[in-house]
Design a protein around this motif. Structure first.
Motif, PDB file in Angstrom:
ATOM      1  N   VAL A   1      42.042  -0.411 -15.165  1.00 57.66           N
ATOM      2  CA  VAL A   1      41.555  -1.000 -13.899  1.00 57.66           C
ATOM      3  C   VAL A   1      41.193   0.120 -12.926  1.00 57.66           C
ATOM      4  CG1 VAL A   1      42.180  -2.419 -11.902  1.00 57.66           C
ATOM      5  CG2 VAL A   1      42.972  -3.065 -14.193  1.00 57.66           C
ATOM      6  N   PRO A   2      39.947   0.144 -12.435  1.00 59.06           N
ATOM      7  CA  PRO A   2      39.563   1.219 -11.513  1.00 59.06           C
ATOM      8  C   PRO A   2      40.098   0.955 -10.110  1.00 59.06           C
ATOM      9  CG  PRO A   2      37.712  -0.251 -11.883  1.00 59.06           C
ATOM     10  CD  PRO A   2      38.851  -0.791 -12.691  1.00 59.06           C
ATOM     11  N   GLN A   3      40.175   2.037  -9.336  1.00 58.74           N
ATOM     12  CA  GLN A   3      40.598   1.942  -7.934  1.00 58.74           C
ATOM     13  C   GLN A   3      39.516   1.183  -7.136  1.00 58.74           C
ATOM     14  OE1 GLN A   3      43.415   2.946  -6.328  1.00 58.74           O
ATOM     15  NE2 GLN A   3      42.465   1.996  -4.528  1.00 58.74           N
ATOM     16  N   ALA A   4      39.933   0.225  -6.349  1.00 57.01           N
ATOM     17  CA  ALA A   4      38.946  -0.549  -5.579  1.00 57.01           C
ATOM     18  C   ALA A   4      38.460   0.251  -4.373  1.00 57.01           C
ATOM     19  CB  ALA A   4      39.579  -1.856  -5.114  1.00 57.01           C
ATOM     20  N   ALA A   5      37.160   0.182  -4.114  1.00 61.33           N
ATOM     21  CA  ALA A   5      36.598   0.835  -2.921  1.00 61.33           C
ATOM     22  C   ALA A   5      36.926  -0.015  -1.682  1.00 61.33           C
ATOM     23  CB  ALA A   5      35.089   0.962  -3.080  1.00 61.33           C
ATOM     24  N   VAL A   6      36.804   0.644  -0.520  1.00 57.75           N
ATOM     25  CA  VAL A   6      37.084  -0.057   0.745  1.00 57.75           C
ATOM     26  C   VAL A   6      35.767  -0.249   1.493  1.00 57.75           C
ATOM     27  CG1 VAL A   6      38.301   0.129   2.960  1.00 57.75           C
ATOM     28  CG2 VAL A   6      39.408   0.907   0.851  1.00 57.75           C
ATOM     29  N   VAL A   7      35.563  -1.446   2.007  1.00 53.84           N
ATOM     30  CA  VAL A   7      34.350  -1.719   2.792  1.00 53.84           C
ATOM     31  C   VAL A   7      34.766  -2.396   4.101  1.00 53.84           C
ATOM     32  CG1 VAL A   7      32.774  -1.947   0.833  1.00 53.84           C
ATOM     33  CG2 VAL A   7      34.028  -3.952   1.631  1.00 53.84           C
ATOM     34  N   GLU A   8      33.872  -2.305   5.078  1.00 52.65           N
ATOM     35  CA  GLU A   8      34.128  -2.997   6.348  1.00 52.65           C
ATOM     36  C   GLU A   8      33.301  -4.265   6.393  1.00 52.65           C
ATOM     37  OE1 GLU A   8      33.404  -1.141  10.012  1.00 52.65           O
ATOM     38  OE2 GLU A   8      35.372  -0.212  10.069  1.00 52.65           O
ATOM     39  N   VAL A   9      33.921  -5.343   6.829  1.00 54.51           N
ATOM     40  CA  VAL A   9      33.151  -6.581   6.992  1.00 54.51           C
ATOM     41  C   VAL A   9      33.432  -7.152   8.379  1.00 54.51           C
ATOM     42  CG1 VAL A   9      33.131  -7.184   4.533  1.00 54.51           C
ATOM     43  CG2 VAL A   9      34.990  -8.020   5.978  1.00 54.51           C
ATOM     44  N   ALA A  10      32.492  -7.985   8.852  1.00 49.68           N
ATOM     45  CA  ALA A  10      32.708  -8.677  10.123  1.00 49.68           C
ATOM     46  C   ALA A  10      33.922  -9.578   9.971  1.00 49.68           C
ATOM     47  CB  ALA A  10      31.476  -9.502  10.474  1.00 49.68           C
ATOM     48  N   LEU A  11      34.682  -9.711  11.041  1.00 43.33           N
ATOM     49  CA  LEU A  11      35.907 -10.512  10.982  1.00 43.33           C
ATOM     50  C   LEU A  11      35.630 -11.903  10.414  1.00 43.33           C
ATOM     51  CD1 LEU A  11      38.936 -10.625  11.758  1.00 43.33           C
ATOM     52  CD2 LEU A  11      38.202 -11.725  13.879  1.00 43.33           C
TER      53      LEU A  11
ATOM     54  N   PHE B   1      39.117  -4.556   0.657  1.00 43.43           N
ATOM     55  CA  PHE B   1      38.718  -3.995  -0.633  1.00 43.43           C
ATOM     56  C   PHE B   1      37.426  -4.662  -1.107  1.00 43.43           C
ATOM     57  CE2 PHE B   1      43.324  -3.108  -0.684  1.00 43.43           C
ATOM     58  CZ  PHE B   1      43.243  -1.729  -0.826  1.00 43.43           C
ATOM     59  N   ARG B   2      36.560  -3.850  -1.646  1.00 49.98           N
ATOM     60  CA  ARG B   2      35.321  -4.407  -2.190  1.00 49.98           C
ATOM     61  C   ARG B   2      35.665  -5.311  -3.373  1.00 49.98           C
ATOM     62  NH1 ARG B   2      31.666  -3.466  -5.891  1.00 49.98           N
ATOM     63  NH2 ARG B   2      32.223  -1.380  -6.627  1.00 49.98           N
ATOM     64  N   ARG B   3      35.019  -6.461  -3.419  1.00 48.48           N
ATOM     65  CA  ARG B   3      35.290  -7.375  -4.527  1.00 48.48           C
ATOM     66  C   ARG B   3      34.675  -6.814  -5.808  1.00 48.48           C
ATOM     67  NH1 ARG B   3      33.928 -12.440  -1.018  1.00 48.48           N
ATOM     68  NH2 ARG B   3      31.850 -11.582  -1.201  1.00 48.48           N
TER      69      ARG B   3
ATOM     70  N   CYS C   1      39.856 -15.491  -8.540  1.00 55.34           N
ATOM     71  CA  CYS C   1      40.781 -14.363  -8.349  1.00 55.34           C
ATOM     72  C   CYS C   1      40.125 -13.219  -7.591  1.00 55.34           C
ATOM     73  CB  CYS C   1      41.453 -13.929  -9.643  1.00 55.34           C
ATOM     74  SG  CYS C   1      40.402 -13.599 -10.985  1.00 55.34           S
ATOM     75  N   GLY C   2      39.105 -13.515  -6.822  1.00 56.87           N
ATOM     76  CA  GLY C   2      38.629 -12.553  -5.831  1.00 56.87           C
ATOM     77  C   GLY C   2      37.402 -11.762  -6.224  1.00 56.87           C
ATOM     78  N   ALA C   3      36.730 -12.140  -7.320  1.00 55.72           N
ATOM     79  CA  ALA C   3      35.544 -11.393  -7.748  1.00 55.72           C
ATOM     80  C   ALA C   3      34.283 -11.976  -7.116  1.00 55.72           C
ATOM     81  CB  ALA C   3      35.424 -11.434  -9.263  1.00 55.72           C
ATOM     82  N   GLU C   4      33.239 -11.158  -7.151  1.00 57.20           N
ATOM     83  CA  GLU C   4      31.913 -11.630  -6.743  1.00 57.20           C
ATOM     84  C   GLU C   4      31.073 -11.713  -8.019  1.00 57.20           C
ATOM     85  OE1 GLU C   4      28.096 -10.009  -4.144  1.00 57.20           O
ATOM     86  OE2 GLU C   4      29.885  -8.776  -4.377  1.00 57.20           O
TER      87      GLU C   4
ATOM     88  N   ALA D   1      41.631 -11.015 -19.440  1.00 49.09           N
ATOM     89  CA  ALA D   1      40.595 -10.631 -18.474  1.00 49.09           C
ATOM     90  C   ALA D   1      41.027 -10.928 -17.039  1.00 49.09           C
ATOM     91  CB  ALA D   1      39.284 -11.354 -18.805  1.00 49.09           C
ATOM     92  N   ARG D   2      41.699 -12.032 -16.856  1.00 49.51           N
ATOM     93  CA  ARG D   2      42.112 -12.380 -15.497  1.00 49.51           C
ATOM     94  C   ARG D   2      43.038 -11.327 -14.878  1.00 49.51           C
ATOM     95  NH1 ARG D   2      45.784 -17.642 -13.974  1.00 49.51           N
ATOM     96  NH2 ARG D   2      45.642 -17.473 -11.735  1.00 49.51           N
ATOM     97  N   PRO D   3      44.051 -10.827 -15.634  1.00 46.94           N
ATOM     98  CA  PRO D   3      44.899  -9.777 -15.039  1.00 46.94           C
ATOM     99  C   PRO D   3      44.082  -8.556 -14.594  1.00 46.94           C
ATOM    100  CG  PRO D   3      45.934 -10.639 -17.027  1.00 46.94           C
ATOM    101  CD  PRO D   3      44.557 -11.251 -16.963  1.00 46.94           C
ATOM    102  N   TYR D   4      43.051  -8.209 -15.370  1.00 46.85           N
ATOM    103  CA  TYR D   4      42.208  -7.054 -15.025  1.00 46.85           C
ATOM    104  C   TYR D   4      41.424  -7.330 -13.743  1.00 46.85           C
ATOM    105  CZ  TYR D   4      38.488  -3.530 -15.649  1.00 46.85           C
ATOM    106  OH  TYR D   4      37.597  -2.492 -15.476  1.00 46.85           O
ATOM    107  N   VAL D   5      40.756  -8.481 -13.701  1.00 48.52           N
ATOM    108  CA  VAL D   5      39.916  -8.796 -12.526  1.00 48.52           C
ATOM    109  C   VAL D   5      40.799  -8.945 -11.278  1.00 48.52           C
ATOM    110  CG1 VAL D   5      38.298 -10.463 -11.537  1.00 48.52           C
ATOM    111  CG2 VAL D   5      38.109  -9.835 -13.947  1.00 48.52           C
ATOM    112  N   THR D   6      41.955  -9.562 -11.454  1.00 46.22           N
ATOM    113  CA  THR D   6      42.879  -9.736 -10.329  1.00 46.22           C
ATOM    114  C   THR D   6      43.314  -8.378  -9.777  1.00 46.22           C
ATOM    115  OG1 THR D   6      43.663 -11.800 -11.290  1.00 46.22           O
ATOM    116  CG2 THR D   6      45.081 -10.795  -9.636  1.00 46.22           C
ATOM    117  N   ALA D   7      43.660  -7.464 -10.690  1.00 47.42           N
ATOM    118  CA  ALA D   7      44.086  -6.129 -10.243  1.00 47.42           C
ATOM    119  C   ALA D   7      42.924  -5.356  -9.627  1.00 47.42           C
ATOM    120  CB  ALA D   7      44.673  -5.350 -11.428  1.00 47.42           C
ATOM    121  N   ALA D   8      41.722  -5.517 -10.193  1.00 45.62           N
ATOM    122  CA  ALA D   8      40.545  -4.825  -9.641  1.00 45.62           C
ATOM    123  C   ALA D   8      40.227  -5.344  -8.235  1.00 45.62           C
ATOM    124  CB  ALA D   8      39.345  -5.012 -10.563  1.00 45.62           C
ATOM    125  N   ALA D   9      40.579  -6.602  -7.997  1.00 45.94           N
ATOM    126  CA  ALA D   9      40.363  -7.188  -6.673  1.00 45.94           C
ATOM    127  C   ALA D   9      41.519  -6.875  -5.728  1.00 45.94           C
ATOM    128  CB  ALA D   9      40.184  -8.702  -6.795  1.00 45.94           C
TER     129      ALA D   9
END
Ligand code: AMP
Ligand code: MG
Length: 404
Positions: free
Chosen positions: A22-32, A172-174, A213-216, A310-318
């Motif tokens: 699982v890669p480290q998730a990037a950080v992004v800024e979004v409007a509240l 965190f970026r989805r 689980c938080g993916a796009e 797959a779900r554990p991976y996507v969940t952790a990536a998110a």
């Protein structure tokens, strides 16, 4: 066709390999306003007291509590939104809920306890210091931690962040997901299938599950059982996505080409088969720090492989918390299988409040899309276990995260 691939890996080893990748998730800024259901990436601290002045908690009169019952002279009113007002001893300042308490006043007497007679007011109660006042910083003091990282933001959290003046938030970026369903027999759900054709139900299942689980999900596509088409679709998906989920064409038949297509574009497989039932042909590989899951085509098998691997991976990536197994009991005996970890799709019952019972679906056939709809939980019969008898204590993975 690829002649030889390594033997099956055990399910625990497969899950371990998946989670390690699982890669480290990037950080992004979004409007509240766009941050609901996103995962907070940084701690949110209050930069000021919330709210930074004492306020009236009721409509009534601001007073010096030591002025007692009155009668007091009615002063000019203080409304919500007005700034500093002064308050003189021997007077009562009419005040609206939420208005800043005038300087000097230390209590509010509510309208219901006040008797106004022309320009004077008396009270049927003796005010005490602090009565009907929201004190300064009641919600938070400057510097307080409001929300810790990794929290999935709710509507209430957004309210708190709004009150603290967060216009934008770091989340965190989805993970971006592509769903590629392979199979010459697949037709779009809007098309009436001819003989030999079936509607693509895995596409919507995996897309919806990944979003849960938080993916796009940026791409959901049917691909023909043709090496070049699969390679093209994989290349395009890897160029825009972080995770690729394929279904179908995962076994060893002449039209099962997904693993070969993956290898041709440079995917390195961590495993190409798992000692599990169903979903034995499930594979996982990486291209750079991107992951690809090759899932079987049978809907219930794809569903199990999604939930188990797959779900554990996507969940952790998110950056979301993994689904925790819950202890419960088994309603009916289930059999294990030599050399495999058997996953059993179950309905759920609550016997007594808080006690969960897993009821295995009668027909575990992996071709049944209906099983993906019926199942509320998954249990595993570990490798080496011949049978779990009725009433056995089991770890239950509740699929939709609810209680039962
Ligand atoms: P395969 O894994 O390609 O051998 O497919 C196994 C079975 O799953 C076949 O009966 C397929 O028609 C069915 N299947 C494959 N992909 C899908 C899909 N996307 N939606 C529904 N059924 C599928
Ligand atoms: Mg096929």
């Amino acid at each position: 066709m690829i002649a030889s691939r390594p033997a099956l890996v055990s399910f625990p080893d497969a899950l371990h390999a998946v989670l390690e990748a699982v890669p480290q998730a990037a950080v992004v800024e979004v409007a509240l306003r766009a941050a609901r259901d996103r995962v907070l990436a940084q701690p949110a601290f209050a930069s000021d007291d919330i709210v930074p002045f004492a306020r009236a908690a009721m409509d009534g009169f601001a007073v010096y509590s030591s002025d007692g019952h009155g009668p007091l002279t009615v002063a000019a009113p203080a409304f919500a939104g007005s700034g500093d007002a002064a308050h003189a001893r021997g007077t009562a300042t009419p005040i609206a809920t939420g208005a800043a308490l005038p300087d000097g006043a230390d209590a509010v007497v509510c309208d219901e306890d006040s008797v106004v007679n022309g320009s004077v007011v008396s009270f049927v109660v003796s005010p005490g210091a602090g009565d009907h006042i929201f004190p300064t910083g009641e919600d938070a003091r400057s510097g307080d931690l409001l929300l810790a990282p990794c929290r999935v933001l709710s509507a209430g959290d957004l309210a708190l962040l709004a009150a603290a003046g967060f216009v934008r938030v770091s989340v965190f970026r989805r993970p971006r997901v592509a769903v590629l369903c392979t199979g010459d027999e697949l037709v779009d759900i809007a098309t009436a299938p001819g003989r030999g054709q079936v509607r693509d139900s895995n596409g919507v299942m995996l897309s919806a599950a990944a979003e849960e689980c938080g993916a796009e999900v940026v791409c959901e596509q049917v691909v023909a059982d043709d090496l070049a088409s699969i390679e093209d679709a994989l290349r395009a998906a890897f160029s825009t996505c972080d995770v690729i989920l394929t279904t179908g064409g995962a076994s060893r038949g002449p039209r099962d080409l997904v693993k070969e297509a993956c290898e041709r574009i440079g995917v390195r497989f961590a495993f190409t088969g798992v000692a599990m039932k169903p979903a034995r042909p499930t594979a996982f590989g990486v291209l750079g720090n991107k992951g690809v899951f090759v899932l079987p085509g049978n809907p219930a098998a794809a569903f199990v492989a999604w939930h188990a691997l797959a779900r554990p991976y996507v969940t952790a990536a998110a950056m979301r918390k993994p689904v925790r197994g819950r202890r419960g009991t088994l309603a009916a005996a289930v059999r294990g299988k030599t050399g495999r970890c058997v996953f059993v799709l179950c309905e759920l019952r609550t016997a007594t409040p808080g006690s969960l019972v897993a009821v295995p679906l009668q027909n575990q056939c992996s071709s049944l899309v209906r099983n993906a709809s019926r199942a509320r939980a998954l249990i595993a019969v570990p490798l080496g276990t011949k049978e779990l008898p009725a009433g056995a204590p089991v770890d239950i993975e509740v699929l939709d995260g609810s209680d039962a």
